[in-house]
Design a protein around this motif. Structure first.
Motif, mmCIF file in Angstrom:
data_model
loop_
_atom_site.group_PDB
_atom_site.id
_atom_site.type_symbol
_atom_site.label_atom_id
_atom_site.label_comp_id
_atom_site.label_asym_id
_atom_site.label_seq_id
_atom_site.Cartn_x
_atom_site.Cartn_y
_atom_site.Cartn_z
ATOM 1 N N ILE A 61 0.840 -1.202 0.000
ATOM 2 C CA ILE A 61 0.000 0.000 0.000
ATOM 3 C C ILE A 61 0.873 1.249 0.000
ATOM 4 O O ILE A 61 0.642 2.200 -0.760
ATOM 5 C CB ILE A 61 -0.952 0.000 1.211
ATOM 6 C CG1 ILE A 61 -2.020 -1.077 1.038
ATOM 7 C CG2 ILE A 61 -1.590 1.369 1.421
ATOM 8 C CD1 ILE A 61 -2.834 -1.351 2.295
ATOM 9 N N PHE A 62 1.887 1.240 0.864
ATOM 10 C CA PHE A 62 2.789 2.391 0.943
ATOM 11 C C PHE A 62 3.508 2.604 -0.386
ATOM 12 O O PHE A 62 3.597 3.733 -0.882
ATOM 13 C CB PHE A 62 3.806 2.186 2.075
ATOM 14 C CG PHE A 62 4.790 3.308 2.196
ATOM 15 C CD1 PHE A 62 4.406 4.518 2.746
ATOM 16 C CD2 PHE A 62 6.089 3.159 1.732
ATOM 17 C CE1 PHE A 62 5.306 5.567 2.843
ATOM 18 C CE2 PHE A 62 6.998 4.193 1.821
ATOM 19 C CZ PHE A 62 6.613 5.407 2.387
ATOM 20 N N ASP A 63 4.011 1.519 -0.988
ATOM 21 C CA ASP A 63 4.699 1.623 -2.285
ATOM 22 C C ASP A 63 3.774 2.201 -3.350
ATOM 23 O O ASP A 63 4.178 3.059 -4.144
ATOM 24 C CB ASP A 63 5.220 0.260 -2.732
ATOM 25 C CG ASP A 63 6.403 -0.230 -1.919
ATOM 26 O OD1 ASP A 63 6.976 0.579 -1.148
ATOM 27 O OD2 ASP A 63 6.743 -1.430 -2.029
ATOM 28 N N ALA A 64 2.543 1.725 -3.384
ATOM 29 C CA ALA A 64 1.573 2.225 -4.371
ATOM 30 C C ALA A 64 1.265 3.700 -4.134
ATOM 31 O O ALA A 64 1.163 4.475 -5.098
ATOM 32 C CB ALA A 64 0.288 1.396 -4.313
ATOM 33 N N ALA A 65 1.137 4.090 -2.868
ATOM 34 C CA ALA A 65 0.854 5.500 -2.556
ATOM 35 C C ALA A 65 2.018 6.391 -2.990
ATOM 36 O O ALA A 65 1.804 7.462 -3.575
ATOM 37 C CB ALA A 65 0.577 5.669 -1.072
ATOM 38 N N VAL A 66 3.242 5.955 -2.712
ATOM 39 C CA VAL A 66 4.419 6.739 -3.124
ATOM 40 C C VAL A 66 4.460 6.847 -4.650
ATOM 41 O O VAL A 66 4.716 7.925 -5.201
ATOM 42 C CB VAL A 66 5.720 6.100 -2.581
ATOM 43 C CG1 VAL A 66 6.945 6.689 -3.230
ATOM 44 C CG2 VAL A 66 5.783 6.263 -1.072
ATOM 45 N N SER A 70 4.099 10.365 -6.664
ATOM 46 C CA SER A 70 5.195 10.737 -7.574
ATOM 47 C C SER A 70 4.664 10.993 -8.977
ATOM 48 O O SER A 70 5.061 11.961 -9.644
ATOM 49 C CB SER A 70 6.248 9.634 -7.629
ATOM 50 O OG SER A 70 6.827 9.443 -6.375
ATOM 51 N N GLU A 71 3.765 10.121 -9.422
ATOM 52 C CA GLU A 71 3.172 10.282 -10.750
ATOM 53 C C GLU A 71 2.372 11.569 -10.830
ATOM 54 O O GLU A 71 2.453 12.313 -11.816
ATOM 55 C CB GLU A 71 2.283 9.083 -11.057
ATOM 56 C CG GLU A 71 1.724 9.067 -12.461
ATOM 57 C CD GLU A 71 0.895 7.827 -12.727
ATOM 58 O OE1 GLU A 71 -0.186 7.975 -13.323
ATOM 59 O OE2 GLU A 71 1.330 6.735 -12.331
ATOM 60 N N MET A 72 1.615 11.869 -9.801
ATOM 61 C CA MET A 72 0.820 13.101 -9.798
ATOM 62 C C MET A 72 1.734 14.322 -9.824
ATOM 63 O O MET A 72 1.474 15.290 -10.552
ATOM 64 C CB MET A 72 -0.080 13.169 -8.580
ATOM 65 C CG MET A 72 -0.934 14.411 -8.551
ATOM 66 S SD MET A 72 -1.747 14.586 -6.959
ATOM 67 C CE MET A 72 -2.118 16.314 -6.985
ATOM 68 N N ALA A 73 2.801 14.280 -9.040
ATOM 69 C CA ALA A 73 3.726 15.408 -8.995
ATOM 70 C C ALA A 73 4.385 15.605 -10.358
ATOM 71 O O ALA A 73 4.600 16.750 -10.795
ATOM 72 C CB ALA A 73 4.787 15.182 -7.925
ATOM 73 N N MET A 96 -7.323 8.262 -4.596
ATOM 74 C CA MET A 96 -6.644 7.966 -3.330
ATOM 75 C C MET A 96 -7.650 7.500 -2.271
ATOM 76 O O MET A 96 -7.364 6.585 -1.501
ATOM 77 C CB MET A 96 -5.846 9.173 -2.818
ATOM 78 C CG MET A 96 -4.706 9.610 -3.726
ATOM 79 S SD MET A 96 -3.567 8.317 -4.275
ATOM 80 C CE MET A 96 -2.890 7.695 -2.792
ATOM 81 N N MET A 97 -8.817 8.127 -2.242
ATOM 82 C CA MET A 97 -9.845 7.746 -1.275
ATOM 83 C C MET A 97 -10.350 6.336 -1.561
ATOM 84 O O MET A 97 -10.499 5.532 -0.640
ATOM 85 C CB MET A 97 -11.006 8.741 -1.307
ATOM 86 C CG MET A 97 -12.071 8.444 -0.276
ATOM 87 S SD MET A 97 -11.465 8.511 1.424
ATOM 88 C CE MET A 97 -11.389 10.257 1.652
ATOM 89 N N GLU A 98 -10.599 6.020 -2.829
ATOM 90 C CA GLU A 98 -11.043 4.676 -3.197
ATOM 91 C C GLU A 98 -9.984 3.636 -2.834
ATOM 92 O O GLU A 98 -10.304 2.559 -2.318
ATOM 93 C CB GLU A 98 -11.356 4.608 -4.694
ATOM 94 C CG GLU A 98 -12.612 5.363 -5.085
ATOM 95 C CD GLU A 98 -12.785 5.454 -6.599
ATOM 96 O OE1 GLU A 98 -11.981 4.861 -7.350
ATOM 97 O OE2 GLU A 98 -13.728 6.132 -7.023
ATOM 98 N N ALA A 99 -8.724 3.968 -3.101
ATOM 99 C CA ALA A 99 -7.633 3.046 -2.766
ATOM 100 C C ALA A 99 -7.539 2.849 -1.260
ATOM 101 O O ALA A 99 -7.340 1.724 -0.779
ATOM 102 C CB ALA A 99 -6.306 3.566 -3.323
ATOM 103 N N ALA A 100 -7.692 3.922 -0.498
ATOM 104 C CA ALA A 100 -7.613 3.823 0.963
ATOM 105 C C ALA A 100 -8.729 2.946 1.509
ATOM 106 O O ALA A 100 -8.503 2.115 2.404
ATOM 107 C CB ALA A 100 -7.674 5.213 1.592
#
Length: 140
Positions: A61-66, A70-73, A96-100
């Motif tokens: 989850i953490f890897d996907a969030a990072v 990064s992609e958004m930035a 991000m909310m759906e993923a969370a």
């Protein structure tokens, strides 16, 4: 003159003989407790493997969030109409909310499965123990 010292087991054996207490099958008692210890060990192993699965899932989850941040930035360009910027931010926030929510559900399922697996092992051993005791009493 004082009697020679006796060991602990001999003293209790003599008391048991004097009180006519039935003899215990020590090997059977030890076997029973060994089964209990084995069940507890398997239960702990189930909990440990569940904890490892949870930790692995949290790392993913953490890897996907990072990766997503990064992609958004990388893609975020503050130029353009404010509506476009807001739409991109809203879309990212929604993803991000759906993923969370999905990730929270996955972790909750892992926790539940780990706990139920461990509890099932203990429950089965308790049932076996009850059956062993009942069959032993029925023989007498």
């Amino acid at each position: 003159m004082a009697d020679a010292p006796q060991n602990f087991t001999d003293v209790f054996q003599k008391i048991g003989e004097q009180l006519k207490i039935p003899q215990f099958d020590v090997s059977r008692i030890m076997e029973h407790h060994q089964k209990n210890i084995d069940a507890i060990s398997r239960s702990w192993q189930a909990m440990a493997s569940g904890a490892a699965a949870i930790a692995e899932r949290q790392r993913a989850i953490f890897d996907a969030a990072v990766h997503d941040v990064s992609e958004m930035a990388r893609e975020f360009k503050p130029t353009g109409a404010p509506q476009e910027i807001l739409a991109k931010q809203t879309e990212f926030g929604s993803r991000m909310m759906e993923a969370a929510i999905a990730n929270s559900r996955d972790i909750a399922e892992l926790v539940q499965k780990s706990g139920s697996d461990a509890l099932k092992i203990i429950h089965e051993r308790m049932q076996e123990s009850y059956d062993e005791i009942r069959s032993h009493l029925e023989k007498k």
